[in-house]
Design an enzyme around this catalytic site. Structure first.
Site, PDB file in Angstrom:
ATOM      1  N   HIS A 186      35.689  40.154  43.723  1.00  0.00           N
ATOM      2  CA  HIS A 186      34.562  40.068  42.788  1.00  0.00           C
ATOM      3  C   HIS A 186      34.729  41.131  41.708  1.00  0.00           C
ATOM      4  O   HIS A 186      34.721  42.330  41.982  1.00  0.00           O
ATOM      5  CB  HIS A 186      33.235  40.252  43.533  1.00  0.00           C
ATOM      6  CG  HIS A 186      32.888  39.069  44.381  1.00  0.00           C
ATOM      7  ND1 HIS A 186      32.136  39.161  45.524  1.00  0.00           N
ATOM      8  CD2 HIS A 186      33.191  37.746  44.214  1.00  0.00           C
ATOM      9  CE1 HIS A 186      31.998  37.940  46.042  1.00  0.00           C
ATOM     10  NE2 HIS A 186      32.621  37.074  45.261  1.00  0.00           N
ATOM     11  N   ALA A 187      34.860  40.668  40.479  1.00  0.00           N
ATOM     12  CA  ALA A 187      35.322  41.524  39.389  1.00  0.00           C
ATOM     13  C   ALA A 187      34.420  42.726  39.115  1.00  0.00           C
ATOM     14  O   ALA A 187      34.897  43.825  38.855  1.00  0.00           O
ATOM     15  CB  ALA A 187      35.469  40.673  38.126  1.00  0.00           C
ATOM     16  N   GLU A 189      32.568  44.500  40.942  1.00  0.00           N
ATOM     17  CA  GLU A 189      32.366  45.475  42.018  1.00  0.00           C
ATOM     18  C   GLU A 189      33.436  46.559  41.913  1.00  0.00           C
ATOM     19  O   GLU A 189      34.356  46.657  42.723  1.00  0.00           O
ATOM     20  CB  GLU A 189      32.376  44.728  43.360  1.00  0.00           C
ATOM     21  CG  GLU A 189      31.255  43.674  43.408  1.00  0.00           C
ATOM     22  CD  GLU A 189      31.386  42.659  44.536  1.00  0.00           C
ATOM     23  OE1 GLU A 189      32.289  42.792  45.375  1.00  0.00           O
ATOM     24  OE2 GLU A 189      30.565  41.716  44.565  1.00  0.00           O
ATOM     25  N   ARG A 240      31.845  38.057  37.666  1.00  0.00           N
ATOM     26  CA  ARG A 240      32.113  38.135  39.102  1.00  0.00           C
ATOM     27  C   ARG A 240      33.341  37.323  39.518  1.00  0.00           C
ATOM     28  O   ARG A 240      34.064  37.693  40.441  1.00  0.00           O
ATOM     29  CB  ARG A 240      30.858  37.603  39.817  1.00  0.00           C
ATOM     30  CG  ARG A 240      30.964  37.294  41.284  1.00  0.00           C
ATOM     31  CD  ARG A 240      29.594  36.801  41.766  1.00  0.00           C
ATOM     32  NE  ARG A 240      29.653  36.078  43.012  1.00  0.00           N
ATOM     33  CZ  ARG A 240      29.372  36.612  44.211  1.00  0.00           C
ATOM     34  NH1 ARG A 240      29.084  37.888  44.305  1.00  0.00           N
ATOM     35  NH2 ARG A 240      29.402  35.876  45.290  1.00  0.00           N
ATOM     36  N   GLU A 386      30.725  46.036  52.393  1.00  0.00           N
ATOM     37  CA  GLU A 386      29.957  46.195  51.151  1.00  0.00           C
ATOM     38  C   GLU A 386      29.768  47.694  50.939  1.00  0.00           C
ATOM     39  O   GLU A 386      28.983  48.339  51.630  1.00  0.00           O
ATOM     40  CB  GLU A 386      28.600  45.488  51.251  1.00  0.00           C
ATOM     41  CG  GLU A 386      28.685  43.959  51.361  1.00  0.00           C
ATOM     42  CD  GLU A 386      28.924  43.266  50.022  1.00  0.00           C
ATOM     43  OE1 GLU A 386      28.890  43.937  48.958  1.00  0.00           O
ATOM     44  OE2 GLU A 386      29.144  42.034  50.041  1.00  0.00           O
TER      45      GLU A 386
HETATM   46 ZN   LIG Z   1      31.532  40.925  46.449  1.00  0.00          ZN
END
Ligand SMILES: [Zn+2]
Length: 424
Positions: A186-187, A189, A240, A386
């Site tokens: 996911h870009a 992040e 994203r 996360e």
């Molecule tokens: Zn993510």
């Protein structure tokens, strides 16, 4: 000094000029303890409401970004359904301007420091660009050939190299358990690739201090989605997905973490609309970036004992299954190891990570990499990590906190590695 200031001001203006503007966009935290209302909320994703806590849950506050055209209808919907909400960012654009300024200044400082450093090494005071990441990895491979090899796992849609670092002090001779990590699918992040790079840096450039880690062999892809990552630096901070072209649609990109071929398209948390942030793609592994990860994983699949995928944000250690609210057969060990890692981080740093099944704890999402690793390759320890957020919105973790967050997860990785080395 004045000269430097003017130069920086000009740079900020220059980078701002090509950026998508978020002027007038708002961010709210919303909360509901009703699962039906949560399902209704998610339908707003298709209308253009951007859910920042990409895994959300009942009774927990979550941040959503609201474009100007929905600022009457969406709050009205929240009021009608008695969903509690609070405006936290009245205008997103100034937050982004501050982040761009911060990034330019911290990078400039790093460049000055580098001129006085005895030898260029990793500098975690700013977010690196894809070209810097690859240059660093290549440099490591040249300087530490007995410890690390760097190979091209694949090419992105726009032709960027997706590199994989393979780290071992026994030349992957098959005697040690393997740990596979990817980051940055996911870009937006940004802390995810930085955390993978810090791990590589510690394992290779401080191998003597981290000998316990090297009881395992490591396979690490620090930027799965370099096109998207570059795009968040240059054009749209909240991008994203990948940057592939979707035929017949004006919208680009696929959510890489909905594109994996295990229960692909069979469940919740996905969209068949190419304009959605959770668009699953036209078929499993349609994305070249995901093919790269899948191919790399297949090479070593039988020896991989732990799979981790780095995302942000939320301080979660999430495990399968993600596609539906079903527990993995190995959920007791998954939970035990998750608790062990969370405890190591909490004891050393005070940060509280929470472990649990992603679909039950948060919300189902089919086609994720952790399900793929566990389901297709039977990797019994498989987690989506996360990492910690920061700033006002979560993604805009200030560059000054990169070191803190990456060190905290590094402590967790030590606990993971020790467990794997002892038990396999
Ligand atoms: Zn993510």
């Amino acid at each position: 000094m004045r000269c430097t200031f003017l130069f920086l001001a000009a740079l900020v203006a220059l980078t701002t000029a090509s950026q998508r503007s978020y002027d007038g966009y708002q961010v709210m935290t919303i909360k509901t303890d009703d699962s039906q209302k949560l399902d209704m909320l998610f339908q707003w994703q298709e209308q253009g409401i951007d859910f920042w806590d990409n895994l959300n849950s009942i009774g927990r506050p979550m941040r959503v970004m609201i474009p100007p055209n929905l600022q009457t209808d969406f709050p009205a919907f929240l009021r009608d359904n008695e969903i509690s909400h609070e405006l936290i960012i009245p205008n997103v654009e100034p937050v982004l301007e501050q982040e761009r300024k911060d990034q330019i200044e911290s990078r400039a400082r790093a460049m000055v420091n580098r001129r006085f450093a005895p030898r260029a090494t990793a500098d975690f005071s700013y977010y690196w660009q894809p070209s810097e990441i690859n240059a660093y990895l290549r440099n490591l491979a040249t300087e530490y050939p007995n410890l690390v090899t760097v190979e091209v796992a694949g090419e992105s849609f726009e032709g960027r190299e997706i590199l994989v670092a393979r780290i071992s002090n026994s030349n992957f001779d098959g005697t040690k358990p393997k740990i596979f990590i990817d980051a940055g699918v996911h870009a937006r992040e940004w802390i995810a690739p930085m955390s993978a790079l810090n791990l590589i840096h510690e394992l290779v450039e401080h191998s003597a201090d981290n000998a316990d880690f090297l009881a395992c062999d490591w396979i690490i892809i620090p930027t799965v989605n370099p096109d998207g990552y570059q795009y968040t630096h240059d054009s749209d901070r909240f991008w994203r997905k990948t940057r592939s072209v979707n035929q017949g649609s004006k919208c680009r990109g696929v959510d890489g973490n909905r594109n994996y071929g295990y229960f692909w398209g069979q469940g919740a948390g996905i969209s068949t609309n190419p304009c959605s942030d959770v668009f699953l793609g036209r078929e499993p592994h349609s994305e070249k970036e995901i093919q790269a990860v899948v191919n790399e994983m297949a090479k070593d699949a039988s020896g991989i004992r732990l799979y981790l995928s780095f995302h942000s944000y939320g301080d979660w250690l999430l495990f399968p299954w993600g596609y539906d609210r079903i527990l993995h057969d190995n959920h007791e060990q998954l939970n035990q190891v998750g608790e062990l890692v969370a405890e190591a981080i909490r004891t050393a740093h005070g940060r509280q990570y929470t472990t649990g099944n992603s679909a039950i704890l948060l919300y189902p999402a089919a086609g994720g990499s952790d399900d793929y690793a566990a389901g297709v390759h039977n990797i019994n320890l498989s987690y989506t990590v996360e990492l910690s957020g920061g700033g006002l919105g979560g993604f805009d973790l200030p560059a000054s906190q990169i070191v803190t967050v990456t060190r905290e997860i590094f402590t967790g990785l030590r606990a993971y590695a020790q467990y794997v080395a002892t038990n396999f």
